[in-house]
Design a protein around this motif. Structure first.
Motif, PDB file in Angstrom:
ATOM      1  N   GLY A  31       0.818  -1.086  -0.031  1.00 15.09           N
ATOM      2  CA  GLY A  31      -0.080   0.107  -0.021  1.00 15.09           C
ATOM      3  C   GLY A  31       0.800   1.164   0.161  1.00 15.09           C
ATOM      4  N   ALA A  70       2.079   1.886  -3.382  1.00 19.49           N
ATOM      5  CA  ALA A  70       0.869   2.513  -4.121  1.00 19.49           C
ATOM      6  C   ALA A  70       0.819   4.010  -3.937  1.00 19.49           C
ATOM      7  N   VAL A  95       0.895   1.536  -9.402  1.00 21.35           N
ATOM      8  CA  VAL A  95      -0.476   1.652  -8.358  1.00 21.35           C
ATOM      9  C   VAL A  95      -1.323   0.264  -8.708  1.00 21.35           C
ATOM     10  N   SER A  96      -1.597   0.047  -9.953  1.00 23.37           N
ATOM     11  CA  SER A  96      -2.267  -1.248 -10.496  1.00 23.37           C
ATOM     12  C   SER A  96      -1.589  -2.301 -10.034  1.00 23.37           C
ATOM     13  N   SER A  98       0.494  -2.931  -7.603  1.00 27.95           N
ATOM     14  CA  SER A  98       0.399  -2.940  -6.212  1.00 27.95           C
ATOM     15  C   SER A  98      -1.000  -3.588  -5.665  1.00 27.95           C
ATOM     16  N   ALA A  99      -2.129  -3.099  -6.204  1.00 33.05           N
ATOM     17  CA  ALA A  99      -3.456  -3.709  -6.000  1.00 33.05           C
ATOM     18  C   ALA A  99      -3.409  -5.153  -6.454  1.00 33.05           C
ATOM     19  N   GLN A 123      -5.863  -5.887 -14.826  1.00 34.93           N
ATOM     20  CA  GLN A 123      -5.538  -4.262 -14.922  1.00 34.93           C
ATOM     21  C   GLN A 123      -5.371  -3.792 -16.145  1.00 34.93           C
ATOM     22  N   GLN A 141      -5.772   7.733  -9.226  1.00 31.44           N
ATOM     23  CA  GLN A 141      -4.802   6.636  -8.714  1.00 31.44           C
ATOM     24  C   GLN A 141      -5.493   5.866  -7.757  1.00 31.44           C
ATOM     25  N   TYR A 179      -6.544   1.935  -7.950  1.00 32.45           N
ATOM     26  CA  TYR A 179      -5.883   0.915  -7.029  1.00 32.45           C
ATOM     27  C   TYR A 179      -7.050   0.124  -6.599  1.00 32.45           C
TER      28      TYR A 179
END
Length: 195
Positions: free
Chosen positions: A40, A43, A73-74, A76-77, A104, A161, A165
């Motif tokens: 997190g 991200a 960011v994507s 990280s998700a 993603q 962003q 996420y």
């Protein structure tokens, strides 16, 4: 220029796996909450970098930085969903990561493709970029009264962003949970067949 699309897509698909491998080496199963928090933070840092460059004059460097931030960011998700929901079935982690990696792509396309805003035109609309959370974010921007005011580019970039996420995280989590149910039922049928 069109040839650059292929390495870009390959990077988008591979980056979640690279992030999962990097973070996986830093923390084992017992430290999963801390590892998820670390993802997190990655991200948030990436989203902050993209927000800083929001509204800057367009150029290859700025565009590359924003694209890299969005991809991070994507990714990280995907990695967060992988660590939180990837153990719902045996061998479910690899399938979860693969499905999340593919998932993603349409979200990133929605972020990057859309009508360009000319100077003096209406402020950008979240619903054009975020398939699911965009309507909620537009309502929030209208309620707060930030749309069109100075500095809105930063607010809009931060919202994109965060929305990216959350949408990739929820989408990957749903896929992981569905795969877990299907794989468990298949394992149950195999066990019954052996009897």
């Amino acid at each position: 220029m069109s040839l650059l699309i292929f390495p870009a897509v390959a990077f988008v698909l591979a980056w979640p796996f690279a992030l999962i491998t990097l973070v996986g080496k830093l923390g084992q199963e017992k430290r999963r909450p801390a590892v998820s928090l670390g993802i997190g933070i990655v991200a948030v840092a990436s989203g902050t970098i993209a927000t800083v460059y929001a509204g800057a004059p367009a150029g290859p460097l700025v565009s590359g930085i924003i694209l890299l931030s969005m991809v991070t960011v994507s990714a990280s998700a995907v990695a967060t969903a992988y660590f939180l929901f990837g153990n719902v079935a045996m061998n479910g982690r690899r399938l979860c990561a693969a499905a999340g990696s593919l998932l993603q792509v349409p979200f990133l396309i929605a972020q990057l493709v859309g009508p360009d805003k000319l100077p003096g035109s209406a402020p950008p609309v979240f619903a054009e970029k975020l398939p699911f959370l965009g309507i909620l974010f537009d309502a929030l921007a209208e309620a707060i009264g930030t749309a069109g005011v100075p500095g809105y580019e930063g607010f809009f970039s931060l919202g994109l962003q965060a929305g990216l996420y959350l949408e990739v995280l929820f989408g990957t989590a749903v896929i992981c949970l569905i795969m877990g149910i299907v794989m468990r039922s298949l394992d149950g049928h195999k066990t019954e067949g052996r009897r």
